[in-house]
Design an enzyme around this catalytic site. Structure first.
Site, PDB file in Angstrom:
ATOM      1  N   ASN A  11       0.859  -1.195   0.000  1.00 14.07           N
ATOM      2  CA  ASN A  11       0.000   0.000   0.000  1.00 14.07           C
ATOM      3  C   ASN A  11       0.895   1.245   0.000  1.00 14.07           C
ATOM      4  OD1 ASN A  11      -1.423   2.268   1.088  1.00 14.07           O
ATOM      5  ND2 ASN A  11      -3.059   0.901   1.725  1.00 14.07           N
ATOM      6  N   HIS A  14       0.977   6.169   1.922  1.00 18.99           N
ATOM      7  CA  HIS A  14       1.718   7.101   2.779  1.00 18.99           C
ATOM      8  C   HIS A  14       2.950   7.707   2.111  1.00 18.99           C
ATOM      9  CE1 HIS A  14      -1.260   6.624   5.687  1.00 18.99           C
ATOM     10  NE2 HIS A  14      -1.132   5.310   5.672  1.00 18.99           N
ATOM     11  N   HIS A  47      -5.604   3.705  -1.703  1.00 22.23           N
ATOM     12  CA  HIS A  47      -6.926   4.090  -1.204  1.00 22.23           C
ATOM     13  C   HIS A  47      -7.200   5.532  -1.616  1.00 22.23           C
ATOM     14  CE1 HIS A  47      -9.668   4.426   2.637  1.00 22.23           C
ATOM     15  NE2 HIS A  47     -10.298   4.759   1.540  1.00 22.23           N
ATOM     16  N   ARG A  49      -9.229   8.257  -0.944  1.00 21.02           N
ATOM     17  CA  ARG A  49     -10.218   8.672   0.059  1.00 21.02           C
ATOM     18  C   ARG A  49     -11.066   9.814  -0.482  1.00 21.02           C
ATOM     19  NH1 ARG A  49      -8.898   6.641   5.564  1.00 21.02           N
ATOM     20  NH2 ARG A  49     -10.682   7.897   6.176  1.00 21.02           N
ATOM     21  N   ARG A  53      -6.882  12.872   0.990  1.00 18.70           N
ATOM     22  CA  ARG A  53      -5.806  13.308   1.893  1.00 18.70           C
ATOM     23  C   ARG A  53      -4.442  12.741   1.494  1.00 18.70           C
ATOM     24  NH1 ARG A  53      -7.507  10.212   7.405  1.00 18.70           N
ATOM     25  NH2 ARG A  53      -9.458  11.267   6.947  1.00 18.70           N
ATOM     26  N   GLU A  74      -8.740   0.681  -3.231  1.00 15.18           N
ATOM     27  CA  GLU A  74      -9.581   0.766  -2.022  1.00 15.18           C
ATOM     28  C   GLU A  74     -10.450   2.004  -2.107  1.00 15.18           C
ATOM     29  OE1 GLU A  74      -7.213   0.885   1.462  1.00 15.18           O
ATOM     30  OE2 GLU A  74      -6.473  -1.131   1.224  1.00 15.18           O
ATOM     31  N   THR A 105      -8.418   3.768   8.489  1.00 13.59           N
ATOM     32  CA  THR A 105      -9.649   2.969   8.461  1.00 13.59           C
ATOM     33  C   THR A 105      -9.774   2.213   9.779  1.00 13.59           C
ATOM     34  OG1 THR A 105      -9.084   2.664   6.141  1.00 13.59           O
ATOM     35  CG2 THR A 105     -10.968   1.431   6.965  1.00 13.59           C
ATOM     36  N   GLU A 155     -11.399  -9.108   3.042  1.00 15.62           N
ATOM     37  CA  GLU A 155     -10.112  -8.783   3.671  1.00 15.62           C
ATOM     38  C   GLU A 155     -10.376  -8.618   5.159  1.00 15.62           C
ATOM     39  OE1 GLU A 155      -7.422  -6.088   1.738  1.00 15.62           O
ATOM     40  OE2 GLU A 155      -6.598  -5.418   3.649  1.00 15.62           O
ATOM     41  N   HIS A 198      -3.907  -4.447   7.747  1.00 19.38           N
ATOM     42  CA  HIS A 198      -4.028  -3.241   8.567  1.00 19.38           C
ATOM     43  C   HIS A 198      -3.155  -3.337   9.810  1.00 19.38           C
ATOM     44  CE1 HIS A 198      -5.428   0.459  10.312  1.00 19.38           C
ATOM     45  NE2 HIS A 198      -5.965   0.740   9.143  1.00 19.38           N
TER      46      HIS A 198
HETATM   47  N1  PXP Z   1      -6.067  -3.020   3.981  1.00 23.64           N
HETATM   48  C1  PXP Z   1      -7.016  -2.049   4.016  1.00 23.64           C
HETATM   49  C2  PXP Z   1      -8.392  -2.391   3.566  1.00 23.64           C
HETATM   50  C3  PXP Z   1      -6.706  -0.740   4.446  1.00 23.64           C
HETATM   51  O1  PXP Z   1      -7.668   0.195   4.477  1.00 23.64           O
HETATM   52  C4  PXP Z   1      -5.375  -0.454   4.813  1.00 23.64           C
HETATM   53  C5  PXP Z   1      -5.013   0.932   5.232  1.00 23.64           C
HETATM   54  O2  PXP Z   1      -5.206   1.809   4.194  1.00 23.64           O
HETATM   55  C6  PXP Z   1      -4.430  -1.476   4.741  1.00 23.64           C
HETATM   56  C7  PXP Z   1      -4.806  -2.760   4.341  1.00 23.64           C
HETATM   57  C8  PXP Z   1      -2.993  -1.255   5.080  1.00 23.64           C
HETATM   58  O3  PXP Z   1      -2.874  -0.898   6.405  1.00 23.64           O
HETATM   59  P1  PXP Z   1      -1.471  -0.373   6.938  1.00 23.64           P
HETATM   60  O4  PXP Z   1      -1.173   0.880   6.166  1.00 23.64           O
HETATM   61  O5  PXP Z   1      -1.720  -0.125   8.374  1.00 23.64           O
HETATM   62  O6  PXP Z   1      -0.466  -1.445   6.670  1.00 23.64           O
END
Ligand code: PXP
Length: 248
Positions: A11, A14, A47, A49, A53, A74, A105, A155, A198
């Site tokens: 992901n 960030h 994602h 959003r 952001r 996402e 989330t 998920e 997550h």
């Molecule tokens: N899976 C989903 C559905 C999420 O919303 C997120 C966070 O955006 C993640 C995985 C990844 O989470 P993390 O960034 O905490 O590893």
């Protein structure tokens, strides 16, 4: 049971968070995505959003152009996001709950209460060829509902397990792990593909990676943070190594 190699979805949200802190072009999430591919990511997760952001519409356009691995898009269950997904037709669409005031989330999607609405919402996405994934807590009621509405994938939200680990609450950590394990088995028995994610870190990934029914982990924040110290490719390779070790 051997369901094959456990996939890693990286992901990159960030990377965009850091870019947006200055409002410029750097660091570039697309460059991070390409580097993640080289480091062995099996997919990229982003994602978009509602408040934009981190990931922007232009980032999604760019990812669809440059990626050679599948994009897991996402999004919240809104008309705007559905239209964007239908325009791009990414490999997978993961429906997540979204609240403006949350930092990330926080919980899983409340599928059981919104079953009819969500069934109608995901039908066109499925028809467009996207694999529809629903981000939910390890809760049988939600898994049954996700199955009934026609999702192909769930998920499982690993945030509560990771939080308990960070708090040193080992009884809660073990209870959360038991629930995740049981619900991974249950969802798989219904024919659902099981993903998880997550809050996962080098310290928390192994027990989840060891569940044979889990076929994909989506990991972002920790990997991007760790890349400050190790570099992005080594940070991803280490996660991959820990996942493979746990799987073996
Ligand atoms: N899976 C989903 C559905 C999420 O919303 C997120 C966070 O955006 C993640 C995985 C990844 O989470 P993390 O960034 O905490 O590893």
């Amino acid at each position: 049971m051997n369901l094959g190699k456990l996939r890693l979805g990286v992901n990159i949200d960030h990377v965009a968070t850091v870019r947006n802190a200055r409002g410029g072009m750097y660091p570039d999430p697309l460059r991070a995505a390409k580097m993640a591919e080289q480091a062995g990511a099996d997919g990229i997760t982003a994602h978009l959003r509602e408040d934009r952001r981190h990931i922007s519409d232009a980032d999604i356009d760019g990812l669809m152009e440059v990626l050679t691995v599948p994009l897991n898009f996402e999004m919240a269950a809104t008309d705007e996001m559905q239209a964007i997904a239908l325009r791009h037709k990414p490999h997978a669409v993961c429906i997540v709950p979204e609240k403006r005031e949350e930092r990330t989330t926080e919980g899983g999607l409340e599928v059981a209460r919104e079953e009819n609405k969500l069934a109608h919402f995901i039908a066109p996405l499925r028809e467009a060829g996207c694999r529809v994934s629903i981000f939910i807590a390890a809760d049988k009621r939600q898994i049954d509902a996700a199955h009934r509405i026609g999702a192909q994938v769930i998920e499982l939200h690993t945030g509560a397990y990771c939080d308990a680990f960070a708090d040193g609450d080992f009884a809660k950590r073990d209870a959360e792990l038991d629930a995740l394990r049981d619900m991974a088995t249950y969802a798989h028995s219904l024919g659902l593909e099981v993903h998880a994610g997550h809050g996962l870190t080098y310290e928390t990934v192994a027990p989840i990676a060891a569940f044979p029914e889990v076929q994909e982990l989506n990991i972002g924040h920790f990997i991007i943070g760790e890349s400050i110290f190790l570099g992005l490719e080594p940070a991803i390779r280490e996660m991959r190594r820990l996942m493979d070790e746990a799987r073996a």
